[in-house]
Design a protein around this motif. Structure first.
Motif, short mmCIF file in Angstrom:
data_model
loop_
_atom_site.label_atom_id
_atom_site.label_comp_id
_atom_site.label_asym_id
_atom_site.label_seq_id
_atom_site.Cartn_x
_atom_site.Cartn_y
_atom_site.Cartn_z
N THR A 879 0.72 -0.83 -0.08
CA THR A 879 0.04 0.15 -0.17
C THR A 879 0.89 1.21 -0.03
OG1 THR A 879 -0.24 -0.29 2.42
CG2 THR A 879 -2.02 -1.16 1.08
N GLU A 880 2.30 1.01 0.41
CA GLU A 880 2.92 2.12 0.23
C GLU A 880 3.86 2.13 -1.17
OE1 GLU A 880 3.01 0.19 2.99
OE2 GLU A 880 1.65 1.50 4.34
N MET A 882 4.03 1.38 -4.80
CA MET A 882 3.24 1.18 -6.05
C MET A 882 1.90 0.67 -5.53
SD MET A 882 5.76 -0.25 -8.81
CE MET A 882 6.75 -1.50 -8.02
N SER A 883 1.36 1.50 -4.77
CA SER A 883 0.04 0.98 -4.01
C SER A 883 -1.07 0.99 -5.15
CB SER A 883 -0.40 2.10 -3.15
OG SER A 883 -0.57 3.30 -3.61
N ASN A 884 -1.16 1.49 -6.09
CA ASN A 884 -2.13 1.48 -7.17
C ASN A 884 -2.09 0.39 -8.35
OD1 ASN A 884 -3.64 3.78 -6.21
ND2 ASN A 884 -1.94 5.20 -7.16
N SER A 885 -1.13 -0.39 -7.82
CA SER A 885 -0.96 -1.64 -9.05
C SER A 885 -2.06 -2.52 -8.74
CB SER A 885 0.52 -2.40 -8.68
OG SER A 885 1.45 -1.51 -8.76
N LEU A 886 -2.33 -3.19 -10.04
CA LEU A 886 -3.68 -4.18 -10.04
C LEU A 886 -3.14 -5.74 -10.40
CD1 LEU A 886 -6.38 -1.85 -11.79
CD2 LEU A 886 -5.98 -2.64 -9.40
N ARG A 901 -5.66 -5.85 -5.44
CA ARG A 901 -4.89 -4.54 -5.26
C ARG A 901 -3.44 -4.76 -4.43
NH1 ARG A 901 -6.84 0.05 -6.87
NH2 ARG A 901 -8.96 0.09 -7.66
N GLU A 926 -0.43 -4.90 -13.57
CA GLU A 926 -0.27 -3.69 -14.03
C GLU A 926 0.38 -2.78 -13.01
OE1 GLU A 926 -4.15 -2.48 -15.42
OE2 GLU A 926 -4.22 -3.94 -17.18
N ASP A 928 2.33 0.30 -10.91
CA ASP A 928 2.30 1.92 -11.14
C ASP A 928 3.26 2.66 -11.94
OD1 ASP A 928 0.33 2.38 -9.28
OD2 ASP A 928 1.22 3.18 -7.56
#
Length: 941
Positions: A879-880, A882-886, A901, A926, A928
């Motif tokens: 979460t810290e 590349m927190s937006n990685s899927l 996530r 995918e 960040d």
């Protein structure tokens, strides 16, 4: 008419009978080589301009003064400049004789140069594409030189150059193509008023008469003996011809009798009778048949004949020297032939067959040249050519001609009018009429004389000018060329005697004293050693032409023997011993003066001293170089005598004899403490020895300090303390410290990087040693970037750090810190969250750290409830980070089973409440940072 006749007779007598040996005193030949007979023995000349393989000739005046010389093409005057109109004569440098000079009898200043071209086959054929030299076989020619022209330097008379003489059958095709051989000689005729100039071609001798009217172009022809085939020219043309000095014999060396153009065939040495009245040549005698004869020469009496002969038909670079006894009956002469040995008892030589030429001194000279090595440094000398066979002394290294390494003897030597070398009468009365150089002393009166022959007329000449003296003697007191001509008034040619008198100055020597120190063996016994030649300049007045000899008593000095045999190390027998010096003129040792020399032993002395030197030559090995002049003041301390000079020597004997003076000395005993001793010599201004003392040498070690080192000044520090390096057990009060900053403390604080030195001087010895400290700028690292190559089997991490320091690197993985390494790249880094460490090896702090994440994917997971690998997730994201990685997970049919996530708990292998079977599943990530990664993993139950 009677007065006119009388004048004519005087002129005739003067200009013709003056043909004495002086005319042959200068020889120029080979490559800028030459010798002069104006000295005894002859000496090398280094001013010649001639450069020829074979042919050359020279003429001097009756006193031995050079007039001119030539190679048959160019004429050089007495100053070695090209004579006016003196180029383009038709000789050839590869013609055996090429040229010969004859004075025109009874005609002042007129000389005739006869030339013979090289009859080359390339000029005799009809092929326009082949030629040699000027492309023409020019034959036998003559040119006129007038010495009254060009201010007395002479000139070839315009319109009287290269005038042809016919020495061939004009109706023969080959005769006309070749025209001549390479042979030419000359001899005075029986009438004493003309010359015969003689050559040979094919089967005929041609004798041209030269008298006061010039050259009679109609020769006396003598067709006698062998026929030399023209079909074998040009090689058949080689070889010399010579007349005997008395004019009754002719000898010929024919190099070959080849029958093929430019080929080689065995040669011959032939002897003939010559009628000096008619010019007729007759009575051929074959002396040698075979090999390749070249040089030929008679002894002065004409009783011996010599020839140089090359081995084989071609001459293979080796040769031998033959002698024949001409005093024997004709039918025994050939059998008398014998090979002459050199000084090494060898009778074959590593030289090509070269010219032979009789000299004014009665010796015969041989050209020594080796074609293979192109070396010709010496003339060989037959010292006693009148002797027979095994009694002949032949010195192969008779005269060094190449005295400066720039000149060479080659094959040829200059021919002359052979009658010049006829035996003269002895007016010096030294037992050798050929030795005409007479050295005398200023103030001498010397009487030249010859037998008082009844009915004879005596005429004396001084420097070629007649005198009024008609007696059989002449008293001389000055330098000059003296000649006596005796007309026996019986129709014969005059007898000639010559003396080249030189009066040399007599040295004037004053009494002298040599003062020497009493430092030899036992001090105080007044016995020492002297180099007597230390007063040479005083005795000779610095005249380089004077030398000295020393004797124990006046009687020996007057007699010139016995000399003191150790003049450079003479041991006296008492103080103030008197010996005698003979000061002589080296150019004439008979001109000398005698004076006394007092050998005085000095009673004064100088100080023995100790000389210390620090071992500061950079090696500190117990050896050093002493500057001996540093002892000067100690040596002379307390000495009141002024003007003393000090010199140093390795031994007392060297000091006494002034040999091998030194100003520095390197001890031979390691760490010498007076073991090495040098000697100081004090001399007064006149060279008298004042005293000799010993210099004891001591090597002083340098202070023992710490080695050179380096300090580091960090960028975040303002200063650093550096230390001079005195050892911990050293007493600071024993040393003086001087920093390059002019500070004197043991430590100093510096604010700038750079080189600092501390000179540490021992207060006890005065010796210094310098410690060098390099203060180097350094700093903590700045990490500019970290290159992470992840999501692969071998993940790598490269740290890009900059700064002034020298850095090393480590990585912390799961709480374990790796070893530090110089390489900023880490390999096989597992996926996850890690920390990078960078520190300065030079000690600058703090250490720099940076957290990183390495993305990776487990290859399998096992959701079986054992607490290990229960879920599958992407490692290295959170979460810290590349927190937006899927993350998308699919089954093998492409059906989406799960979407995650970053930071989630991962997939547990359940889809819609159903446990998914063991199988291979696919993912798509995918990140960040824009990367899209795909792959597969295994679910194992």
């Amino acid at each position: 008419m009677r007065n006119i006749y009388a004048v004519f007779i005087i002129i005739s007598f003067f200009y013709f009978s003056a043909q004495s040996q002086g005319e042959a005193n200068n020889w120029y030949f080979g490559q800028n080589a030459g010798i002069s007979f104006n000295t005894t023995p002859p000496t090398a000349l280094t001013n010649g301009q001639i450069d020829t393989l074979e042919g050359c000739t020279t003429i001097s005046d009756a006193t031995g003064g050079l007039l001119f010389y030539t190679d048959g093409i160019t004429v050089w005057d007495r100053f070695h400049n090209i004579m006016d109109n003196g180029t383009g004569l038709k000789g050839d440098p590869s013609s055996t004789s090429s040229a010969l000079i004859v004075p025109q009898p009874n005609t002042p200043n007129i000389y005739i140069i006869f030339t013979v071209d090289e009859p080359h086959h390339d000029n005799a054929d009809t092929d326009p594409l082949t030629s040699d030299g000027d492309g023409v076989n020019d034959g036998f020619m003559f040119s006129i030189v007038d010495m009254s022209l060009n201010g007395g330097n002479g000139a070839v008379v315009p319109g009287q150059k290269n005038m042809p003489l016919v020495t061939y059958n004009t109706s023969g095709l080959l005769d006309s193509a070749y025209k001549c051989s390479e042979k030419i000689t000359a001899i005075k005729s029986d009438d004493c008023d003309s010359f015969w100039v003689i050559t040979h071609f094919v089967d005929t001798f041609y004798a041209f008469k030269v008298d006061q009217t010039g050259v009679n172009t109609t020769p006396v022809n003598s067709r006698v003996g062998v026929t030399v085939p023209l079909s074998g020219y040009r090689r058949n043309a080689l070889g010399y011809i010579k007349a005997s000095p008395e004019g009754d014999k002719i000898a010929v060396a024919h190099f070959g009798f080849a029958t093929v153009t430019a080929g080689n065939g065995p040669g011959k040495v032939l002897l003939y009778n010559f009628d000096n009245t008619t010019g007729i040549i007759s009575n051929e005698i074959e002396l040698y048949n075979g090999d390749s004869p070249y040089g030929i020469e008679f002894s002065q009496s004409g009783q011996r004949l010599y020839s140089t002969i090359g081995f084989g038909d071609e001459g293979n670079g080796r040769s031998f020297l033959m002698q024949y006894d001409l005093s024997l009956p004709d039918n025994q002469i050939a059998a008398s032939g014998i090979r002459i040995q050199n000084e090494n008892s060898q009778d074959s030589f590593d030289f090509n067959e070269g010219a032979l030429q009789l000299g004014p001194d009665g010796k015969i000279y041989r050209a020594l040249f080796n074609f293979a090595s192109e070396q010709g440094n010496y003339l060989g000398v037959i010292e006693n050519p009148e002797e027979l066979g095994n009694n002949v002394i032949y010195n192969e290294k008779g005269i060094l001609v190449n005295v400066d390494g720039t000149r060479n003897v080659r094959l040829g030597l200059p021919p002359f009018i052979q009658s010049i070398f006829a035996q003269t009468v002895d007016i010096i009365n030294n037992g050798n009429p050929n030795d005409v150089n007479l050295p005398l002393c200023d103030g001498d009166t010397y009487r030249l004389s010859y037998l008082n022959i009844p009915g004879a007329t005596y005429t004396w000449f001084i420097n070629d000018a007649p005198t009024t003296n008609t007696t059989n003697f002449l008293d001389i007191t000055s330098t000059g060329n003296y000649r006596l001509e005796i007309d026996l008034n019986d129709g014969s040619c005059p007898l000639i005697g010559v003396a080249n008198a030189t009066f040399f100055d007599v040295p004037v020597a004053a009494p002298a004293t040599i003062t020497q120190c009493d430092a030899y063996q036992t001090s105080g016994d007044n016995i020492t050693i002297f180099d007597l030649h230390t007063i040479d300049d005083q005795l000779t007045g610095g005249n380089s032409e004077y030398s000295t000899q020393f004797f124990n008593d006046m009687t020996s000095a007057m007699a010139g023997t016995p000399r003191i045999n150790n003049e450079d190390r003479f041991e006296n027998n008492m103080n103030n011993q008197q010996i005698y010096a003979r000061v002589l003129n080296t150019r004439n040792p008979n001109c000398f003066d005698i004076t006394s020399v007092t050998l005085e032993v000095s009673t004064t002395d100088v100080n023995d001293v100790e000389l210390r030197a620090c071992d500061d030559d950079g090696l500190e090995d117990g050896f050093t170089t002493f500057n001996l002049t540093e002892a000067n003041a100690q040596v002379l301390f307390g000495i009141t005598t002024t003007g003393l000079t000090i010199s140093y020597y390795a031994s007392t004997e060297d000091a006494l004899l002034n040999r091998n003076p030194i100003t520095t000395y390197t001890n031979t005993t390691q760490n010498t403490q007076g073991d090495d001793i040098i000697y100081a010599k004090a001399e007064e201004s006149d060279g008298a020895c004042f005293g000799i003392s010993s210099i004891s040498l001591f090597v002083i070690p340098l202070p023992q300090i710490e080695a050179d080192t380096s300090y580091f000044l960090c960028q975040n520090e303002t200063s650093i303390d550096i230390d001079a390096g005195i050892p911990l057990n050293g007493n600071i009060s024993d040393f003086t410290i001087l920093w390059s900053t002019n500070e004197t403390s043991q430590t100093i604080s510096v604010r700038q990087p750079g080189i600092y030195t501390a000179q540490i001087t021992s207060n006890l010895t005065g010796c210094s040693k310098t410690r060098t400290i390099n203060v180097i700028a350094s700093s903590i690292a700045t990490i500019q970037s970290i290159d992470i190559n992840d999501a692969r089997d071998n993940n790598t991490v490269t740290v890009n750090a900059v700064g002034l320091g020298n850095y090393e690197y480590a990585i912390e993985i799961e709480g374990v810190l790796s070893n530090y390494q110089d390489d900023p790249t880490f390999t096989n880094v597992p996926p996850g969250f890690h920390t990078i460490y960078v520190r300065d090896k030079n000690g600058c702090v703090p250490e720099i750290t940076q957290d990183i994440s390495v993305v990776g994917f487990p290859k399998y997971f096992t959701p079986n409830g054992d607490g290990f690998h229960e879920t599958w997730n992407v490692e290295g994201i959170s979460t810290e980070v590349m927190s937006n990685s899927l993350i998308f997970i699919f089954n093998r049919h492409g059906k989406l089973l799960k979407q995650l996530r970053a930071g989630g708990s991962g997939w547990d292998g359940i889809y819609n409440g159903q446990i998914m079977p063991s199988s291979q599943y696919w993912f798509r990530v995918e990140l960040d940072d824009g990367r899209i990664l795909t792959g597969s993993f295994s679910l194992i139950r």
